[in-house]
Design an enzyme around this catalytic site. Structure first.
Site, short mmCIF file in Angstrom:
data_model
loop_
_atom_site.label_atom_id
_atom_site.label_comp_id
_atom_site.label_asym_id
_atom_site.label_seq_id
_atom_site.Cartn_x
_atom_site.Cartn_y
_atom_site.Cartn_z
N GLY A 1 0.05 4.83 4.19
CA GLY A 1 -0.86 4.45 5.26
C GLY A 1 -2.15 5.22 5.12
O GLY A 1 -2.16 6.37 4.64
N CYS A 2 -3.27 4.62 5.52
CA CYS A 2 -4.56 5.31 5.37
C CYS A 2 -4.64 6.55 6.25
O CYS A 2 -5.14 7.60 5.82
CB CYS A 2 -5.71 4.36 5.65
N ASN A 3 -4.13 6.47 7.48
CA ASN A 3 -4.09 7.65 8.34
C ASN A 3 -3.16 8.71 7.75
O ASN A 3 -3.46 9.91 7.78
CB ASN A 3 -3.61 7.28 9.74
#
Length: 341
Positions: A147-149
């Site tokens: 995930g980017c986060n």
């Protein structure tokens, strides 16, 4: 020259993959799958890519995978696992969805609300945080993009947790994410009139799905359960993530630990002590900038990490992993400078 297929080519991460591969010397796009926009050309779907000589979009069923060397799957979670389970068993795959990130099927069900239907593929998937799983990725058939986060928070915290230079029971992660992180689908809360001129916290209180990745990865690094306090915020910007992390520990030791951990990494830049990055500094690039600042309260430190959610947080990371899987130089197609202003 390696032949590449991209499934989900009409979304933001699909378009970003096409943009990046345009500057790649060893990859050629042979097929673009996008069921909802099948039959359209790239110029119709993404006018900024009209200069590229790529195939028209087709349904996934129409793609002949016999001459494809590697496939990027930029599809929604749940859909991705169903499609991947039906792909040729010898096909190299980089999945950008959430479907293969979590090793425990029960954790996947907990965070994503549906049972996993591709358990055999899940068992072989390698977590795609390149800087920490490089050797496994080189030999993998299926790589699960982060995930980017989750990537942003891990770049700021993994070395600190591994070396035990911070209080592992008191970690606060405050994160701001641009609107492209929510994908290209039409959503009322993402309309310009609803989103602009303000920003808001969401998934407050520990309900964000990327917490599953934080729990999994941080606990594995620490050798015991680790839970961070995490609140994401949606900001009225197109690209970028800024993570501000509050920890207990000596600032100089924290800076030295991060600098040593990333000294040889081409895409991770630890700024001079006391400097903090901005999303403006990494926009459109595969770089992640990390800053360390001592808090006015003794024994407390602020770590700030910035990356582009579509590039280093997703499609750039995917291409970095694909390079490793195909035996290509890891940085190929990814050394472009950030866009500014």
């Amino acid at each position: 020259m390696y032949n590449i297929a991209i499934l989900g080519a009409s979304g933001y991460t699909g378009a970003e993959l096409i943009r990046l591969i345009a500057g790649h010397s060893s990859m050629k796009i042979k097929a673009l799958g996008a069921n909802s926009k099948a039959g359209q050309t790239m110029a119709e779907v993404f006018p900024h890519l009209r200069h590229m000589d790529v195939p028209a979009l087709v349904t996934i069923d129409e793609i002949d995978f016999s001459d494809i060397d590697l496939c990027f799957c930029a599809l929604p979670h749940k859909t991705s696992q169903e499609i991947i389970a039906a792909l040729p068993k010898d096909l190299k795959i980089v999945d950008l969805s959430a479907d293969f990130r979590l090793r425990d099927p029960e954790e996947y069900t907990k965070w994503y609300g549906n049972p996993h239907v591709a358990l055999e593929q899940q068992k072989e998937a390698v977590y795609g945080l390149t800087e920490f799983y490089r050797d496994e990725i080189k030999n993998a058939r299926l790589v699960a993009g982060t995930g980017c986060n989750a990537a942003t928070g891990q770049f700021a915290l993994r070395p600190l947790i591994e070396k035990g230079v911070i209080d592992l029971d008191d970690i606060i992660l405050d994160l701001k994410c641009a609107v492209s992180g929510a994908g290209r689908s039409l959503k009322e809360n993402l309309l310009h009139a609803e989103l602009s001129e303000g920003y808001h916290a969401y998934a407050v209180g520990g309900t964000h799905r990327h917490l599953g990745e934080f729990d999994q990865e941080f606990s594995a690094v620490a050798g015991r359960p680790i839970k961070v306090q995490f609140t994401p915020h949606l900001i009225p910007a197109n690209r970028g993530i800024l993570a501000t992390v509050y920890v207990k520990g000596d600032a100089q030791v924290i800076h030295d630990t991060l600098a040593a951990a990333y000294a040889d990494e081409p895409f991770i830049e630890v700024l001079p002590m006391g400097e903090a990055p901005s999303t403006r500094h990494i926009r459109g690039s595969n770089f992640c900038y990390i800053g360390v600042v001592a808090d006015r309260i003794d024994g407390r430190t602020i770590v700030v990490a910035a990356l582009d959610n579509l590039t280093k947080g997703s499609s750039g990371q995917a291409l970095q992993n694909a390079n490793l899987m195909l035996g290509i130089e890891e940085t190929e197609g990814l050394m472009m400078a950030p866009l500014f202003p």
